[in-house]
Design a protein around this motif. Structure first.
Motif, PDB file in Angstrom:
ATOM      1  N   ILE A   1      -3.458   1.135  -4.224  1.00 13.53           N
ATOM      2  CA  ILE A   1      -2.540   0.068  -4.011  1.00 13.53           C
ATOM      3  C   ILE A   1      -1.628  -0.206  -5.095  1.00 13.53           C
ATOM      4  CG2 ILE A   1      -4.538  -1.466  -4.908  1.00 13.53           C
ATOM      5  CD1 ILE A   1      -2.341  -2.662  -1.756  1.00 13.53           C
ATOM      6  N   TYR A   2      -0.604  -0.552  -4.989  1.00 14.21           N
ATOM      7  CA  TYR A   2       0.623  -1.123  -5.897  1.00 14.21           C
ATOM      8  C   TYR A   2       0.937  -2.521  -5.885  1.00 14.21           C
ATOM      9  CZ  TYR A   2       0.766   3.873  -4.906  1.00 14.21           C
ATOM     10  OH  TYR A   2       0.404   5.227  -4.581  1.00 14.21           O
ATOM     11  N   ALA A   3       1.178  -2.910  -7.239  1.00 17.40           N
ATOM     12  CA  ALA A   3       2.037  -4.512  -7.449  1.00 17.40           C
ATOM     13  C   ALA A   3       3.362  -4.088  -7.533  1.00 17.40           C
ATOM     14  CB  ALA A   3       1.469  -4.953  -8.696  1.00 17.40           C
ATOM     15  N   VAL A   4       3.980  -4.795  -6.771  1.00 14.14           N
ATOM     16  CA  VAL A   4       5.679  -4.419  -6.940  1.00 14.14           C
ATOM     17  C   VAL A   4       6.352  -5.684  -7.067  1.00 14.14           C
ATOM     18  CG1 VAL A   4       5.325  -2.612  -4.997  1.00 14.14           C
ATOM     19  CG2 VAL A   4       5.720  -5.028  -4.382  1.00 14.14           C
ATOM     20  N   LYS A   5       7.724  -5.502  -7.558  1.00 13.07           N
ATOM     21  CA  LYS A   5       8.337  -6.608  -7.921  1.00 13.07           C
ATOM     22  C   LYS A   5       9.800  -6.441  -7.119  1.00 13.07           C
ATOM     23  CE  LYS A   5      10.358  -9.280 -11.643  1.00 13.07           C
ATOM     24  NZ  LYS A   5      10.066  -9.709 -13.023  1.00 13.07           N
TER      25      LYS A   5
ATOM     26  N   ASP B   1      16.716  -0.119  -1.126  1.00 18.10           N
ATOM     27  CA  ASP B   1      15.680   0.176  -2.305  1.00 18.10           C
ATOM     28  C   ASP B   1      15.192  -0.992  -2.811  1.00 18.10           C
ATOM     29  OD1 ASP B   1      14.051   1.635  -3.937  1.00 18.10           O
ATOM     30  OD2 ASP B   1      15.498   2.347  -5.235  1.00 18.10           O
ATOM     31  N   TYR B   2      14.131  -1.650  -2.106  1.00 17.56           N
ATOM     32  CA  TYR B   2      13.988  -3.032  -2.599  1.00 17.56           C
ATOM     33  C   TYR B   2      12.828  -3.196  -3.684  1.00 17.56           C
ATOM     34  CZ  TYR B   2      16.122  -4.186   2.056  1.00 17.56           C
ATOM     35  OH  TYR B   2      16.813  -4.286   3.129  1.00 17.56           O
ATOM     36  N   PHE B   3      11.961  -2.506  -3.855  1.00 15.84           N
ATOM     37  CA  PHE B   3      10.906  -2.425  -4.690  1.00 15.84           C
ATOM     38  C   PHE B   3      10.939  -1.805  -6.093  1.00 15.84           C
ATOM     39  CE2 PHE B   3       9.176  -3.532  -0.392  1.00 15.84           C
ATOM     40  CZ  PHE B   3       9.153  -5.023  -0.393  1.00 15.84           C
ATOM     41  N   ASP B   4      10.496  -2.173  -7.203  1.00 17.05           N
ATOM     42  CA  ASP B   4       9.991  -1.680  -8.390  1.00 17.05           C
ATOM     43  C   ASP B   4       8.417  -1.542  -8.294  1.00 17.05           C
ATOM     44  OD1 ASP B   4      12.261  -0.627  -9.644  1.00 17.05           O
ATOM     45  OD2 ASP B   4      12.601  -2.741 -10.453  1.00 17.05           O
TER      46      ASP B   4
ATOM     47  N   ALA C   1       0.949  -1.128  -0.065  1.00 16.11           N
ATOM     48  CA  ALA C   1       0.012   0.046   0.150  1.00 16.11           C
ATOM     49  C   ALA C   1       0.952   1.395  -0.092  1.00 16.11           C
ATOM     50  CB  ALA C   1      -0.755  -0.039   1.127  1.00 16.11           C
ATOM     51  N   TRP C   2       1.978   0.972   0.365  1.00 11.21           N
ATOM     52  CA  TRP C   2       2.990   2.170   0.504  1.00 11.21           C
ATOM     53  C   TRP C   2       4.385   1.703   0.346  1.00 11.21           C
ATOM     54  CZ3 TRP C   2       6.911   4.435   3.462  1.00 11.21           C
ATOM     55  CH2 TRP C   2       7.189   5.832   3.338  1.00 11.21           C
ATOM     56  N   THR C   3       5.136   2.472  -0.212  1.00 14.68           N
ATOM     57  CA  THR C   3       6.934   2.044  -0.202  1.00 14.68           C
ATOM     58  C   THR C   3       7.483   3.739  -0.255  1.00 14.68           C
ATOM     59  OG1 THR C   3       7.732   2.437  -2.448  1.00 14.68           O
ATOM     60  CG2 THR C   3       6.561   0.693  -1.989  1.00 14.68           C
ATOM     61  N   TRP C   4       8.773   3.904   0.309  1.00 12.09           N
ATOM     62  CA  TRP C   4       9.247   4.984   0.402  1.00 12.09           C
ATOM     63  C   TRP C   4       9.425   5.844  -1.006  1.00 12.09           C
ATOM     64  CZ3 TRP C   4      13.960   6.937  -1.562  1.00 12.09           C
ATOM     65  CH2 TRP C   4      14.732   6.119  -2.284  1.00 12.09           C
ATOM     66  N   ARG C   5       9.247   5.074  -1.882  1.00 10.83           N
ATOM     67  CA  ARG C   5       8.987   5.823  -3.161  1.00 10.83           C
ATOM     68  C   ARG C   5       7.882   6.235  -3.673  1.00 10.83           C
ATOM     69  NH1 ARG C   5      14.008   6.783  -6.120  1.00 10.83           N
ATOM     70  NH2 ARG C   5      15.626   4.949  -5.797  1.00 10.83           N
ATOM     71  N   VAL C   6       6.774   6.164  -2.966  1.00  9.56           N
ATOM     72  CA  VAL C   6       5.433   6.301  -3.185  1.00  9.56           C
ATOM     73  C   VAL C   6       5.279   8.144  -3.154  1.00  9.56           C
ATOM     74  CG1 VAL C   6       3.046   6.599  -2.522  1.00  9.56           C
ATOM     75  CG2 VAL C   6       4.192   4.427  -2.852  1.00  9.56           C
TER      76      VAL C   6
ATOM     77  N   TYR D   1      15.214   3.206   5.185  1.00 13.38           N
ATOM     78  CA  TYR D   1      14.069   3.912   4.430  1.00 13.38           C
ATOM     79  C   TYR D   1      12.820   3.419   5.426  1.00 13.38           C
ATOM     80  CZ  TYR D   1      17.168   4.574   0.565  1.00 13.38           C
ATOM     81  OH  TYR D   1      18.009   5.036  -0.367  1.00 13.38           O
ATOM     82  N   PRO D   2      11.675   4.115   5.509  1.00 15.96           N
ATOM     83  CA  PRO D   2      10.611   3.538   6.185  1.00 15.96           C
ATOM     84  C   PRO D   2       9.855   2.600   5.352  1.00 15.96           C
ATOM     85  CG  PRO D   2      10.081   5.615   5.450  1.00 15.96           C
ATOM     86  CD  PRO D   2      11.757   5.476   5.174  1.00 15.96           C
ATOM     87  N   GLY D   3       9.230   1.690   5.776  1.00 15.50           N
ATOM     88  CA  GLY D   3       8.439   0.749   5.283  1.00 15.50           C
ATOM     89  C   GLY D   3       6.716   1.038   5.672  1.00 15.50           C
ATOM     90  N   SER D   4       5.985   0.187   4.949  1.00 12.20           N
ATOM     91  CA  SER D   4       4.679   0.434   4.954  1.00 12.20           C
ATOM     92  C   SER D   4       4.129   0.479   6.399  1.00 12.20           C
ATOM     93  CB  SER D   4       3.857  -0.604   4.153  1.00 12.20           C
ATOM     94  OG  SER D   4       4.218  -2.042   4.432  1.00 12.20           O
TER      95      SER D   4
END
Length: 413
Positions: free
Chosen positions: A363-367, A382-385, A276-281, A304-307
């Motif tokens: 809401i986001y799909a991430v990889k 920086d874990y997610f795209d 639902a959230w990443t630090w890139r959002v 970095y903070p997480g969701s």
């Protein structure tokens, strides 16, 4: 003679000032400091403390500072219920937390009995705001339905007509997520799209290994692992040792920063899930306040903070704003102030929906990125795209969907 006189004046003034100190408003966080979800619990606590600091530096709530009280739930519903009772004895009118849906449902029920508001954090089962929803409970995190909708759309577009195999935690969230994702991906045929069940408590290495070996022996293209916390970490490490990520696309419906850290970036690379959230959002959604939160978290913790942190932070900020708008700590007044309230805080627009108290949000799909990509980032976290996005209104169940789940009980009590 002047100095003794001044000293005696101070002795009189200081006790008066102390007696007139403003009494803080206590809020209660019930979260796992130990057990399966302790990493997520640490993030919840950090996010909540940061919100309290921000609010208190701005003058507090109704002219009073906030005080965060924390109690360990170890992700067990009985412990969460006891925490709620302890908070009530200490004058708490709002509690929040939880790392499982069963825990959140139980804590929410006890809070309602005591006239206390409860906000669920990491509680994804549809039941939380569906069949078990009630007036004193709000959920900030997304539901299993919402995760399934964004994943289903992405997978249908990019990986159509695939065969699935599910490894599912035997609890409310696990069953809810499996059902929602099977519907979203048209994989309801259990003969073609097989599954294994992992015990909700006390699972062992043999349980994870047996489930993974069954998946490896299937003809599935997609392996859906509906687990969280330590269960997920151990299963992913075994899957990596078996080489399953080279044979199948692994789907983890609810990903988090902490699980990638715990399992390791090499193990998690290429896994698809939702957040639902990443630090890139904040940057993507052009949210200045969200970026301020990211910067403050990095300054305090050098990561970095997480969701999980974002969820706790948002809950405290939103409850405080509702108290300010209503001018009261009374639960009924705060509920009325929250219902159908729309706001922007850490991302784009969100809303506390009135009919089910679900927070409706994008809401986001991430990889998960490759280890090499992750190691090139400044903090190596920086874990997610972000690979797909769905608006909250499109992702959340409709009023008709909710009413069908509720049966005859069509209002929150």
């Amino acid at each position: 003679m002047g100095r003794p006189l001044l000293l005696s004046c101070l002795l009189v003034i200081l006790p008066l000032g102390t007696a007139q100190a403003v009494e803080p408003i206590p809020i209660g966080l019930t979260y796992p400091r130990t057990g399966n979800y302790k990493a997520e619990g640490l993030e919840l606590n950090r996010g909540a403390l940061l919100a309290v600091d921000v609010i208190n530096s701005g003058g507090g709530v109704l002219g009073r500072p906030l005080e965060l009280l924390g109690e360990n739930s170890a992700s067990r519903k009985q412990a969460a219920e006891r925490n709620i009772e302890k908070f009530a004895q200490l004058g708490v009118t709002m509690a929040f937390g939880g790392a499982t849906s069963d825990e959140a449902i139980a804590a929410g029920k006890r809070a309602r009995e005591l006239g206390m508001l409860y906000f669920a954090t990491l509680s994804y089962a549809n039941d939380v705001t569906g069949s078990q929803g009630q007036r004193y409970l709000f959920r900030e995190s997304n539901s299993a339905w919402m995760s399934a909708k964004v994943l289903g759309e992405y997978l249908t577009w990019h990986m159509p007509r695939r065969r699935y195999h599910y490894i599912v935690l035997d609890d409310t969230w696990g069953r809810s997520t499996e059902s929602a994702l099977r519907t979203a991906t048209s994989s309801q045929d259990r003969a073609r799209n097989g599954y294994s069940v992992i015990p909700a408590k006390g699972a062992h290495r043999a349980d994870y290994l047996k489930a993974l070996q069954k998946a490896a022996a299937s003809e599935a293209d997609m392996l859906v692992i509906v687990l969280l916390g330590d269960d997920l970490m151990r299963t992913m490490r075994l899957a990596s040792n078996l080489g399953l990520s080279k044979k199948m696309q692994i789907i983890v419906p609810n990903l988090s920063k902490s699980i990638v850290q715990e399992a390791g970036p090499s193990v998690m690379a290429g896994v698809i899930g939702t957040e639902a959230w990443t630090w890139r959002v904040p940057e993507q959604e052009k949210s200045p306040e969200g970026q301020t939160f990211v910067d403050a978290y990095i300054a305090q913790h050098r990561e970095y903070p997480g969701s999980s942190a974002a969820s706790a932070y948002s809950i405290v900020r939103q409850w405080a704003d509702a108290v300010q708008r209503s001018g009261s700590l009374d639960s009924g007044a705060v509920i009325a102030s929250l219902e159908n309230h729309s706001y922007r805080l850490l991302k784009d627009e969100q809303q506390w929906r009135a009919f089910d108290h679900q927070n409706v949000q994008s809401i986001y799909a991430v990889k998960v990125k490759s280890r090499n990509e992750i190691m090139r980032s400044p903090l190596k976290q920086d874990y997610f795209d972000i690979i797909h996005r769905m608006d909250g209104e499109a992702a959340a169940p409709s009023l008709d969907d909710w009413q069908q789940e509720r049966g005859d009980n069509l209002t929150l009590q």
